[in-house]
Design an enzyme around this catalytic site. Structure first.
Site, PDB file in Angstrom:
ATOM      1  N   HIS A  93       3.099   3.863   6.033  1.00 39.69           N
ATOM      2  CA  HIS A  93       2.484   3.311   7.244  1.00 39.69           C
ATOM      3  C   HIS A  93       3.531   2.578   8.054  1.00 39.69           C
ATOM      4  O   HIS A  93       4.466   1.999   7.512  1.00 39.69           O
ATOM      5  CB  HIS A  93       1.314   2.376   6.919  1.00 39.69           C
ATOM      6  CG  HIS A  93       1.632   1.336   5.886  1.00 39.69           C
ATOM      7  ND1 HIS A  93       1.664   1.610   4.537  1.00 39.69           N
ATOM      8  CD2 HIS A  93       1.955   0.025   6.013  1.00 39.69           C
ATOM      9  CE1 HIS A  93       1.985   0.519   3.876  1.00 39.69           C
ATOM     10  NE2 HIS A  93       2.171  -0.458   4.744  1.00 39.69           N
ATOM     11  N   VAL A 137       0.871  -1.182   0.000  1.00 42.09           N
ATOM     12  CA  VAL A 137       0.000   0.000   0.000  1.00 42.09           C
ATOM     13  C   VAL A 137       0.906   1.229   0.000  1.00 42.09           C
ATOM     14  O   VAL A 137       1.717   1.400   0.919  1.00 42.09           O
ATOM     15  CB  VAL A 137      -0.944   0.016   1.223  1.00 42.09           C
ATOM     16  CG1 VAL A 137      -1.768   1.302   1.233  1.00 42.09           C
ATOM     17  CG2 VAL A 137      -1.861  -1.207   1.225  1.00 42.09           C
TER      18      VAL A 137
HETATM   19  P1  5GP Z   1       2.601  -3.214   3.479  1.00 37.02           P
HETATM   20  O1  5GP Z   1       2.722  -4.587   2.878  1.00 37.02           O
HETATM   21  O2  5GP Z   1       2.340  -2.169   2.412  1.00 37.02           O
HETATM   22  O3  5GP Z   1       3.711  -2.853   4.399  1.00 37.02           O
HETATM   23  O4  5GP Z   1       1.322  -3.263   4.411  1.00 37.02           O
HETATM   24  C1  5GP Z   1       0.028  -2.981   3.975  1.00 37.02           C
HETATM   25  C2  5GP Z   1      -0.888  -3.513   5.043  1.00 37.02           C
HETATM   26  O5  5GP Z   1      -2.171  -2.946   4.852  1.00 37.02           O
HETATM   27  C3  5GP Z   1      -1.056  -5.029   5.027  1.00 37.02           C
HETATM   28  O6  5GP Z   1      -0.650  -5.573   6.272  1.00 37.02           O
HETATM   29  C4  5GP Z   1      -2.542  -5.229   4.756  1.00 37.02           C
HETATM   30  O7  5GP Z   1      -3.082  -6.316   5.459  1.00 37.02           O
HETATM   31  C5  5GP Z   1      -3.133  -3.901   5.204  1.00 37.02           C
HETATM   32  N1  5GP Z   1      -4.346  -3.519   4.510  1.00 37.02           N
HETATM   33  C6  5GP Z   1      -4.560  -3.547   3.168  1.00 37.02           C
HETATM   34  N2  5GP Z   1      -5.796  -3.114   2.884  1.00 37.02           N
HETATM   35  C7  5GP Z   1      -6.379  -2.795   4.069  1.00 37.02           C
HETATM   36  C8  5GP Z   1      -7.663  -2.277   4.418  1.00 37.02           C
HETATM   37  O8  5GP Z   1      -8.533  -2.022   3.578  1.00 37.02           O
HETATM   38  N3  5GP Z   1      -7.907  -2.069   5.743  1.00 37.02           N
HETATM   39  C9  5GP Z   1      -6.971  -2.340   6.694  1.00 37.02           C
HETATM   40  N4  5GP Z   1      -7.313  -2.114   7.966  1.00 37.02           N
HETATM   41  N5  5GP Z   1      -5.744  -2.820   6.411  1.00 37.02           N
HETATM   42  C10 5GP Z   1      -5.456  -3.044   5.104  1.00 37.02           C
END
Ligand code: 5GP
Ligand code: ZN
Length: 114
Positions: free
Chosen positions: A100, A96
């Site tokens: 974050h 995403v």
């Molecule tokens: P990344 O892989 O980019 O570090 O983490 C993205 C995180 O966002 C993942 O752990 C995934 O589960 C979480 N995520 C993706 N879509 C959503 C959503 O619609 N709502 C929530 N609460 N978390 C999300």
């Protein structure tokens, strides 16, 4: 950037309960938790990756960290331990593209990470 999922969450456009919110930071539970405690902390302002942190964001990572620490205390994992993770771009595992910080805890973490 209204199409950005995390911008929409930060604006309250999606039914996602906040675990913390202040002028700059919002926190909410990860939809696919990888640990008993798995919280995401995001800036309200859209910043795509940690690599794009600029001088205008001087205190942003500090604010994310202090909000994470506070949630860790509230969840009772501050003494047992927890992990703060920021994935950056494809090989860093970022999926995403709105900055974050993951707060993970409630179980023993492994090292090295996968
Ligand atoms: P990344 O892989 O980019 O570090 O983490 C993205 C995180 O966002 C993942 O752990 C995934 O589960 C979480 N995520 C993706 N879509 C959503 C959503 O619609 N709502 C929530 N609460 N978390 C999300
Ligand atoms: Zn965004």
């Amino acid at each position: 950037m209204s199409e950005c999922l995390f911008c929409r969450i930060a604006k309250g456009e999606l039914p996602v309960p906040f675990l913390h919110e202040d002028e700059e930071v919002v926190a909410f539970a990860d939809i696919h938790p990888q640990a008993p405690v798995h919280v995401l902390l995001i800036p309200r302002r859209h910043v795509a990756t940690v690599a794009e942190i600029g001088t205008e964001d001087e205190t942003l990572m500090d604010r994310l960290t202090r909000a994470a620490n506070r949630i860790a205390r509230e969840k009772g994992i501050d003494r047992s331990g927890y992990r703060l993770v920021v994935n950056c771009n494809a090989e860093g595992g970022q999926t995403v593209f709105h900055l974050h910080m993951h707060l993970l805890g409630g179980r023993s973490m492994q090292w090295p990470p996968g």
